[in-house]
Design a protein around this motif. Structure first.
Motif, PDB file in Angstrom:
ATOM      1  N   ASN A 199       8.184   8.588   0.003  1.00 41.50           N
ATOM      2  CA  ASN A 199       9.400   9.395   0.057  1.00 41.50           C
ATOM      3  C   ASN A 199      10.033   9.523  -1.325  1.00 41.50           C
ATOM      4  O   ASN A 199      10.460  10.609  -1.734  1.00 41.50           O
ATOM      5  CB  ASN A 199      10.384   8.778   1.041  1.00 41.50           C
ATOM      6  CG  ASN A 199      11.577   9.671   1.315  1.00 41.50           C
ATOM      7  OD1 ASN A 199      11.472  10.894   1.263  1.00 41.50           O
ATOM      8  ND2 ASN A 199      12.718   9.075   1.595  1.00 41.50           N
ATOM      9  N   ASP A 200      10.096   8.409  -2.058  1.00 40.19           N
ATOM     10  CA  ASP A 200      10.661   8.446  -3.411  1.00 40.19           C
ATOM     11  C   ASP A 200       9.814   9.333  -4.322  1.00 40.19           C
ATOM     12  O   ASP A 200      10.351  10.072  -5.159  1.00 40.19           O
ATOM     13  CB  ASP A 200      10.746   7.033  -3.995  1.00 40.19           C
ATOM     14  CG  ASP A 200      11.773   6.167  -3.272  1.00 40.19           C
ATOM     15  OD1 ASP A 200      12.628   6.741  -2.573  1.00 40.19           O
ATOM     16  OD2 ASP A 200      11.694   4.926  -3.393  1.00 40.19           O
TER      17      ASP A 200
ATOM     18  N   LYS B  89       6.646   0.309   6.141  1.00 43.72           N
ATOM     19  CA  LYS B  89       7.923   0.922   5.782  1.00 43.72           C
ATOM     20  C   LYS B  89       8.078   1.025   4.273  1.00 43.72           C
ATOM     21  O   LYS B  89       8.598   2.014   3.749  1.00 43.72           O
ATOM     22  CB  LYS B  89       9.071   0.117   6.386  1.00 43.72           C
ATOM     23  CG  LYS B  89       9.138   0.195   7.909  1.00 43.72           C
ATOM     24  CD  LYS B  89      10.338  -0.587   8.445  1.00 43.72           C
ATOM     25  CE  LYS B  89      10.404  -0.480   9.969  1.00 43.72           C
ATOM     26  NZ  LYS B  89      11.552  -1.248  10.521  1.00 43.72           N
ATOM     27  N   ASN B  90       7.625   0.005   3.553  1.00 48.99           N
ATOM     28  CA  ASN B  90       7.716   0.037   2.095  1.00 48.99           C
ATOM     29  C   ASN B  90       6.847   1.150   1.516  1.00 48.99           C
ATOM     30  O   ASN B  90       7.250   1.837   0.568  1.00 48.99           O
ATOM     31  CB  ASN B  90       7.290  -1.311   1.506  1.00 48.99           C
ATOM     32  CG  ASN B  90       8.315  -2.405   1.762  1.00 48.99           C
ATOM     33  OD1 ASN B  90       9.499  -2.130   1.942  1.00 48.99           O
ATOM     34  ND2 ASN B  90       7.860  -3.647   1.798  1.00 48.99           N
TER      35      ASN B  90
ATOM     36  N   GLU C 170      13.033   9.495   7.076  1.00 42.44           N
ATOM     37  CA  GLU C 170      14.399   9.119   7.429  1.00 42.44           C
ATOM     38  C   GLU C 170      14.554   8.931   8.937  1.00 42.44           C
ATOM     39  O   GLU C 170      15.212   7.992   9.393  1.00 42.44           O
ATOM     40  CB  GLU C 170      15.376  10.193   6.932  1.00 42.44           C
ATOM     41  CG  GLU C 170      16.828   9.954   7.296  1.00 42.44           C
ATOM     42  CD  GLU C 170      17.442   8.783   6.565  1.00 42.44           C
ATOM     43  OE1 GLU C 170      18.447   8.240   7.055  1.00 42.44           O
ATOM     44  OE2 GLU C 170      16.899   8.413   5.487  1.00 42.44           O
TER      45      GLU C 170
ATOM     46  N   ARG D 207       8.571   4.391   2.021  1.00 41.45           N
ATOM     47  CA  ARG D 207       9.657   4.575   1.057  1.00 41.45           C
ATOM     48  C   ARG D 207       9.109   5.000  -0.301  1.00 41.45           C
ATOM     49  O   ARG D 207       9.694   5.846  -0.985  1.00 41.45           O
ATOM     50  CB  ARG D 207      10.452   3.266   0.910  1.00 41.45           C
ATOM     51  CG  ARG D 207      11.284   2.915   2.130  1.00 41.45           C
ATOM     52  CD  ARG D 207      12.310   1.844   1.782  1.00 41.45           C
ATOM     53  NE  ARG D 207      12.772   1.168   2.988  1.00 41.45           N
ATOM     54  CZ  ARG D 207      12.317  -0.007   3.413  1.00 41.45           C
ATOM     55  NH1 ARG D 207      11.390  -0.639   2.713  1.00 41.45           N
ATOM     56  NH2 ARG D 207      12.778  -0.552   4.518  1.00 41.45           N
ATOM     57  N   HIS D 208       7.982   4.383  -0.717  1.00 43.31           N
ATOM     58  CA  HIS D 208       7.362   4.764  -1.982  1.00 43.31           C
ATOM     59  C   HIS D 208       6.961   6.242  -1.958  1.00 43.31           C
ATOM     60  O   HIS D 208       7.193   6.982  -2.917  1.00 43.31           O
ATOM     61  CB  HIS D 208       6.124   3.895  -2.260  1.00 43.31           C
ATOM     62  CG  HIS D 208       6.443   2.527  -2.744  1.00 43.31           C
ATOM     63  ND1 HIS D 208       7.342   2.283  -3.764  1.00 43.31           N
ATOM     64  CD2 HIS D 208       5.967   1.316  -2.357  1.00 43.31           C
ATOM     65  CE1 HIS D 208       7.413   0.977  -3.983  1.00 43.31           C
ATOM     66  NE2 HIS D 208       6.595   0.366  -3.131  1.00 43.31           N
TER      67      HIS D 208
END
Length: 485
Positions: A343-344, A336-337, A242, A340-341
């Motif tokens: 992090n998810d 960044k993608n 974040e 995000r993966h």
């Protein structure tokens, strides 16, 4: 959050003899109830007797130290933190009255910045951690403590550095434990994770659990503290992503994949040792223990951390999201993608396993088996064994051909004990022969691959543990899959 807090609650720093490094110890690490000793305890015994857990006659010098011909040091003052935790301090003043800074502290910080910091893995994070140290007492104490340990390895004849590391580590554990009960934010997250990584370095350096030639792996904090580091890491990842923290570079970089790529380019199979070790696991001759015969339960914390690791591994494997070296060069949105993966995935995993006490679902039972855990760990170790054999062969042939990057090897060796929680932990505690064989080859690889000067935190441990484990295995009349030196 309470899971991580509880894991560090029973961690204490045990003082040792003059000139020696302090020992981290986790009370009740095996999850078994502690029986009260029938004899009267010595409340003012000397440091050596306390370390050996024997009754002291409280004379100066005491009879035990006279017999063993060692220095008899008066005990450090005890500062009670909680009924289950007491932390020794070398100063004779209450903690609040002690000086906030000293010339020794300045010396240690200067040594950290100029000498110690360049020897640690993840070079990009330490400048940020240093800045956080001016705002968080526990990270400053951890930094100074590691610097003191480094200096004690360079100047073993001086006792002031080992004494300083005792005091500084005591403050680190006390304040760090309290800080873990607070929400993870950008203001404290980097300091908390940096401290956890430094505690792992301290555990690497500490050999206080060895009493002479006795090998008591149940007291080896290098492996017993690993679940706490895993849990701090999982709680920190969402904040790092974040806030776009520098710590995301650690998430991006996967040293094992980089090593695998280099080995494949050389025509090597990074997993070639896995089957050999699994044959050993299934061999009844190796199903022997050197510890207590009673079944050692898998600790709640270590089992929880293991499920987190397996969950992340499964998530990333399903999405093919682990970053490769070539992908990282593209940068930008691709990175960044992937973050995000990850992090998810972490959010889903920590939601499914919200508590240390939450049982795994039926489909995870097979993954939690001891054999599956051993195979999983061997797949992480096999590339390092390939590198060790390759380095020995190239050195003998004076061959300058391509080897995996030293920084990748160092990071993978440093982090390997953190990945050895879960069902494998109880086999370490019991000194199971199969666990000892794995550890022998791990420490052998560390001795071969790590530079003694740069990796001061691992050099002594690698040599000592390799020798002690080999002696134990020979006493059991067991062969090893790889023992050609």
């Amino acid at each position: 959050m309470s899971a991580t807090t509880g894991l560090f609650t029973n961690t204490i720093l045990v003082p040792r003899e003059a000139g020696q490094v302090p020992m981290l110890q986790t009370i009740g690490a095996t999850g078994q109830s502690r029986k009260k000793r029938p004899h009267n305890k010595s409340r003012r015994g000397c440091v050596a007797c306390k370390r050996r857990r024997v009754k002291c006659d409280e004379r100066v010098p005491c009879a035990s130290c006279v017999k063993r011909k060692i220095d008899c040091l008066a005990p450090y003052r005890q500062h009670a933190i909680a009924p289950s935790l007491s932390i020794p301090f070398g100063a004779h003043l209450p903690m609040g009255m002690a000086p906030q800074i000293s010339l020794l502290h300045l010396e240690l910080f200067h040594h950290w910045d100029k000498e110690t910091r360049p020897t640690l893995a993840f070079a990009q994070i330490w400048p940020v951690v240093m800045q956080r140290a001016f705002h968080e007492d526990f990270i400053m104490s951890a930094i100074l403590s590691v610097a003191a340990m480094h200096l004690s390895s360079l100047c073993p004849q001086s006792t002031k550095y080992s004494h300083a590391s005792i005091q500084l580590m005591a403050n680190t554990i006390q304040v760090f434990r309290k800080s873990l009960s607070l929400p993870f934010t950008r203001d404290n997250c980097e300091a908390l994770m940096g401290t956890a990584l430094l505690i792992n370095y301290m555990s690497w350096f500490d050999l206080g659990f060895l009493d002479g030639e006795s090998l008591d792996l149940a007291q080896d904090q290098l492996f017993l503290l690993s679940p706490g580091i895993v849990q701090v890491w999982f709680q920190a990842i969402p904040v790092f992503v974040e806030e776009e923290s520098i710590f995301t570079h650690i998430i991006h970089r996967n040293p094992r994949l980089s090593i695998d790529e280099t080995l494949v380019e050389r025509g090597e199979d990074p997993a070639r040792f896995v089957e050999l070790f699994m044959q050993m696991w299934d061999d009844p001759r190796y199903a022997t223990c050197g510890g207590a015969e009673t079944e050692a339960p898998v600790l709640g914390h270590t089992s929880y951390a293991w499920r987190l690791l397996l969950g992340l591994q499964a998530e990333l494997s399903c999405r093919s999201s682990l970053p490769c070296t070539s992908d990282l060069k593209s940068g930008g949105n691709d990175e960044k993608n992937k973050l995000r993966h990850i992090n998810d995935a972490v959010t889903r995993i920590t939601t499914n396993y919200t508590s240390v006490n939450k049982l795994g679902s039926p489909h995870t039972a097979a993954s939690d088996s001891a054999r599956s855990a051993f195979e999983n760990i061997m797949r992480r170790l096999s590339p390092l064994l390939c590198c060790a054999d390759l380095k020995v062969a190239l050195d003998r042939a004076d061959d300058p051909r391509l080897m995996p990057e030293e920084v990748d090897i160092e990071q993978l060796l440093y982090g390997f004990p953190i990945l050895c929680c879960g069902p494998f932990a109880k086999y370490l505690i019991k000194k199971d022969s199969r666990a000892l064989v794995l550890l022998f080859h791990f420490y052998r690889a560390a001795r071969i691959l790590l530079s003694p000067k740069r990796c001061w935190w691992a050099s002594t441990r690698g040599c000592v543990m390799e020798e002690l484990i080999l002696k134990e295995l020979k006493a059991r009349q067991l062969d090893m899959p790889l023992c050609d030196k």
